[in-house]
Design an enzyme around this catalytic site. Structure first.
Site, PDB file in Angstrom:
ATOM      1  N   ARG A  74      -0.095  14.070 -16.770  1.00  0.00           N
ATOM      2  CA  ARG A  74       0.645  13.097 -15.958  1.00  0.00           C
ATOM      3  C   ARG A  74       1.878  12.486 -16.597  1.00  0.00           C
ATOM      4  O   ARG A  74       2.672  11.854 -15.920  1.00  0.00           O
ATOM      5  CB  ARG A  74      -0.310  11.966 -15.541  1.00  0.00           C
ATOM      6  CG  ARG A  74      -1.259  12.388 -14.449  1.00  0.00           C
ATOM      7  CD  ARG A  74      -2.458  11.473 -14.395  1.00  0.00           C
ATOM      8  NE  ARG A  74      -3.267  11.648 -15.612  1.00  0.00           N
ATOM      9  CZ  ARG A  74      -4.385  10.999 -15.862  1.00  0.00           C
ATOM     10  NH1 ARG A  74      -4.827  10.118 -15.013  1.00  0.00           N
ATOM     11  NH2 ARG A  74      -5.057  11.222 -16.974  1.00  0.00           N
TER      12      ARG A  74
ATOM     13  N   ARG B 114       0.796  17.479  -8.523  1.00  0.00           N
ATOM     14  CA  ARG B 114      -0.455  16.775  -8.235  1.00  0.00           C
ATOM     15  C   ARG B 114      -0.435  16.182  -6.825  1.00  0.00           C
ATOM     16  O   ARG B 114      -1.416  16.242  -6.088  1.00  0.00           O
ATOM     17  CB  ARG B 114      -0.635  15.692  -9.293  1.00  0.00           C
ATOM     18  CG  ARG B 114      -1.704  14.667  -9.051  1.00  0.00           C
ATOM     19  CD  ARG B 114      -3.074  15.270  -9.285  1.00  0.00           C
ATOM     20  NE  ARG B 114      -4.070  14.566  -8.492  1.00  0.00           N
ATOM     21  CZ  ARG B 114      -4.832  13.580  -8.935  1.00  0.00           C
ATOM     22  NH1 ARG B 114      -4.751  13.204 -10.175  1.00  0.00           N
ATOM     23  NH2 ARG B 114      -5.695  12.993  -8.147  1.00  0.00           N
TER      24      ARG B 114
HETATM   25  C1  LIG Z   1     -13.408  14.879 -21.944  1.00  0.00           C
HETATM   26  C2  LIG Z   1     -12.510  15.874 -21.235  1.00  0.00           C
HETATM   27  C3  LIG Z   1     -12.312  15.959 -19.825  1.00  0.00           C
HETATM   28  N1  LIG Z   1     -11.446  17.017 -19.605  1.00  0.00           N
HETATM   29  C4  LIG Z   1     -11.076  17.581 -20.804  1.00  0.00           C
HETATM   30  C5  LIG Z   1     -11.762  16.904 -21.837  1.00  0.00           C
HETATM   31  C6  LIG Z   1     -11.734  17.284 -23.283  1.00  0.00           C
HETATM   32  C7  LIG Z   1     -10.512  16.796 -23.953  1.00  0.00           C
HETATM   33  C8  LIG Z   1     -10.477  15.326 -24.189  1.00  0.00           C
HETATM   34  O1  LIG Z   1     -11.327  14.841 -24.938  1.00  0.00           O
HETATM   35  O2  LIG Z   1      -9.584  14.699 -23.625  1.00  0.00           O
HETATM   36  C9  LIG Z   1     -10.231  18.749 -21.044  1.00  0.00           C
HETATM   37  C10 LIG Z   1      -9.035  18.929 -20.224  1.00  0.00           C
HETATM   38  N2  LIG Z   1      -8.661  18.275 -19.084  1.00  0.00           N
HETATM   39  C11 LIG Z   1      -7.475  18.778 -18.635  1.00  0.00           C
HETATM   40  C12 LIG Z   1      -7.101  19.850 -19.488  1.00  0.00           C
HETATM   41  C13 LIG Z   1      -5.913  20.749 -19.164  1.00  0.00           C
HETATM   42  C14 LIG Z   1      -5.131  21.325 -20.201  1.00  0.00           C
HETATM   43  C15 LIG Z   1      -4.372  20.360 -21.095  1.00  0.00           C
HETATM   44  O3  LIG Z   1      -3.252  19.996 -20.741  1.00  0.00           O
HETATM   45  O4  LIG Z   1      -4.892  20.022 -22.179  1.00  0.00           O
HETATM   46  C16 LIG Z   1      -8.045  19.931 -20.501  1.00  0.00           C
HETATM   47  C17 LIG Z   1      -8.088  20.852 -21.706  1.00  0.00           C
HETATM   48  C18 LIG Z   1      -6.725  18.340 -17.459  1.00  0.00           C
HETATM   49  C19 LIG Z   1      -7.021  17.030 -16.871  1.00  0.00           C
HETATM   50  N3  LIG Z   1      -8.259  16.452 -16.637  1.00  0.00           N
HETATM   51  C20 LIG Z   1      -8.098  15.271 -15.980  1.00  0.00           C
HETATM   52  C21 LIG Z   1      -6.702  15.050 -15.773  1.00  0.00           C
HETATM   53  C22 LIG Z   1      -6.094  13.899 -15.026  1.00  0.00           C
HETATM   54  C23 LIG Z   1      -6.168  14.237 -13.584  1.00  0.00           C
HETATM   55  C24 LIG Z   1      -5.132  13.582 -12.765  1.00  0.00           C
HETATM   56  O5  LIG Z   1      -5.410  12.458 -12.309  1.00  0.00           O
HETATM   57  O6  LIG Z   1      -4.080  14.193 -12.523  1.00  0.00           O
HETATM   58  C25 LIG Z   1      -6.029  16.153 -16.320  1.00  0.00           C
HETATM   59  C26 LIG Z   1      -4.558  16.435 -16.315  1.00  0.00           C
HETATM   60  C27 LIG Z   1      -9.199  14.392 -15.521  1.00  0.00           C
HETATM   61  C28 LIG Z   1     -10.270  14.113 -16.481  1.00  0.00           C
HETATM   62  N4  LIG Z   1     -11.063  15.040 -17.066  1.00  0.00           N
HETATM   63  C29 LIG Z   1     -11.939  14.439 -17.949  1.00  0.00           C
HETATM   64  C30 LIG Z   1     -11.698  13.047 -17.875  1.00  0.00           C
HETATM   65  C31 LIG Z   1     -12.429  12.020 -18.700  1.00  0.00           C
HETATM   66  C32 LIG Z   1     -10.684  12.857 -16.944  1.00  0.00           C
HETATM   67  C33 LIG Z   1     -10.169  11.565 -16.434  1.00  0.00           C
HETATM   68  C34 LIG Z   1      -9.446  10.788 -17.456  1.00  0.00           C
HETATM   69  C35 LIG Z   1      -8.000  10.962 -17.260  1.00  0.00           C
HETATM   70  O7  LIG Z   1      -7.564  10.692 -16.141  1.00  0.00           O
HETATM   71  O8  LIG Z   1      -7.304  11.322 -18.237  1.00  0.00           O
HETATM   72  C36 LIG Z   1     -12.933  15.136 -18.767  1.00  0.00           C
END
Ligand SMILES: Cc1c2[nH]c(c1CCC(=O)O)Cc1[nH]c(c(CCC(=O)O)c1C)Cc1[nH]c(c(CCC(=O)O)c1C)Cc1[nH]c(c(C)c1CCC(=O)O)C2
Length: 347
Positions: free
Chosen positions: A31, A40
């Protein structure tokens, strides 16, 4: 498959000579980029976004276009495979993932089905799409969540400050918890292998929440299923495996027995110490504190160069953050970091 034109990342992993240190950033497809936010919006819900191959390919390659990073991580989420395995969830605005029916008691583990990779075929399509649209410019990284981190979500039902429910379950039902981890490990082998067959040049296992465990509990619970995933994958392929753990300082000695090719560490440990322990057997990824990116450019430069100097001129280092980029970061500063590392690490 044809090898990527810029293969710095793959050479660094093999400790082969490199002209400069490769860099990519966790959560680089996110984001903080206005272009991401536009995609998105088009997609609507986050789930519709990562299941839409065309949009997900676009999101995956944005960081290459705008930052010039040395690897693409595919746009997806660690929770993706859990839905076809019987654990549905939704991403709630401002809250993150929330599971419909979390695991509450040991019998609930029986609701977990093995992954049928045909049900996540879109992930394979995204990998193929990225390789096609970048014309193999840089390596493509596939990924999964580590068994402990996924189990923690399935029990907790959402992100948590302390993972109280998940850890209480682990303490009360250690054998059942291990069964859950082991089932997850088996499906993750299939999931990562499917990504490799689809064209991933490397895969990363994210153990984002293992740092909440004591060293003994890490060794007993989180580590064995990761070892299993890595061992089983190694029997099928020599595609490099990157193992990321957040909060590893207290149990680095255990983590580095997982068998991975690369250990990815956060900023709470000195990269020099990690190098002393694992290099040249394994490579290391990391380890800038992401919060440095909120500071002035001079600070970003100094902190990045410090890490490069600590590692020295040997191959075997992949520059990255100790954890992910955040939505309110300044895209220009992120771009500046990439430039500093690429220029400042020339051999
Ligand atoms: C724990 C975890 C998650 N997802 C992920 C982890 C492990 C890495 C870390 O520890 O951060 C891994 C992840 N999530 C996402 C990627 C894509 C590739 C990258 O750019 O790294 C990867 C590798 C996209 C995402 N995954 C998520 C978003 C945000 C979604 C949005 O609102 O556009 C993205 C770009 C959503 C997500 N997904 C997850 C959470 C807790 C959240 C919400 C928190 C947040 O909003 O940041 C679980």
């Amino acid at each position: 498959m044809e090898k990527p034109k810029n293969d710095l990342l793959l050479r660094a992993i093999k400790k082969e000579p490199i002209e400069r240190t490769p860099i990519w950033l966790m959560r680089q497809a996110g984001r903080y980029m206005p272009e991401y936010r536009k995609l998105r919006e088009k997609a609507g819900k986050f789930k519709n976004f990562y299941k839409n191959v065309e949009l997900a390919v676009e999101a995956s390659i944005l960081p290459y276009k705008f930052l010039g990073v040395d690897a693409t991580i595919i746009f997806s989420d660690i929770l993706t495979p859990l839905e076809p395995m019987g654990f549905n969830f939704d991403f709630k605005q401002g809250e993150g993932p929330v599971f419909e029916k979390p695991i509450e008691k040991p019998e609930d583990i029986n609701r977990l089905k093995p992954l049928d990779v045909n049900e996540v075929s879109y992930v394979g399509e995204i990998i193929k799409g990225v390789n096609e649209s970048l014309n193999r410019a840089i390596p493509t990284i596939g990924f999964c969540g580590a068994p402990f981190t996924l189990a923690a979500y399935m029990i907790e039902g959402r992100t948590s400050r302390d993972f109280k429910k998940a850890k209480t379950f682990m303490y009360n039902y250690p054998e059942e918890f291990k069964t859950l981890l082991d089932k997850l490990a088996d499906s993750l082998v299939d999931y990562l292998y499917f990504q490799i067959e689809s064209g991933a040049d490397a895969v990363q296992i994210f153990d984002s929440w293992a740092g909440y465990l004591s060293p003994d509990d890490y060794k007993e619970f989180a580590l064995p299923p990761i070892k299993k995933v890595i061992k089983k994958l190694k029997e099928k392929t020599n595609t490099p495996i990157i193992h990321f753990t957040k909060g590893v300082a207290g149990f680095l000695d255990y983590m580095i027995t997982s068998g991975a090719d690369v250990y990815s560490v956060d900023w709470m440990i000195d990269i020099k110490k990690v190098k002393e322990k694992v290099f040249p057997k394994s490579a290391v990824q990391g380890n800038l504190d992401p919060i440095v990116l909120y500071a002035e450019k001079e600070v970003i430069k100094r902190k990045a160069i410090e890490i490069l100097e600590k590692w020295g001129k040997d191959s075997g280092h992949i520059f990255n953050l100790g954890h992910g980029l955040m939505p309110d970061m300044d895209k220009e500063k992120v771009k500046y970091l990439v430039k500093i590392v690429q220029e400042g690490s020339r051999r």
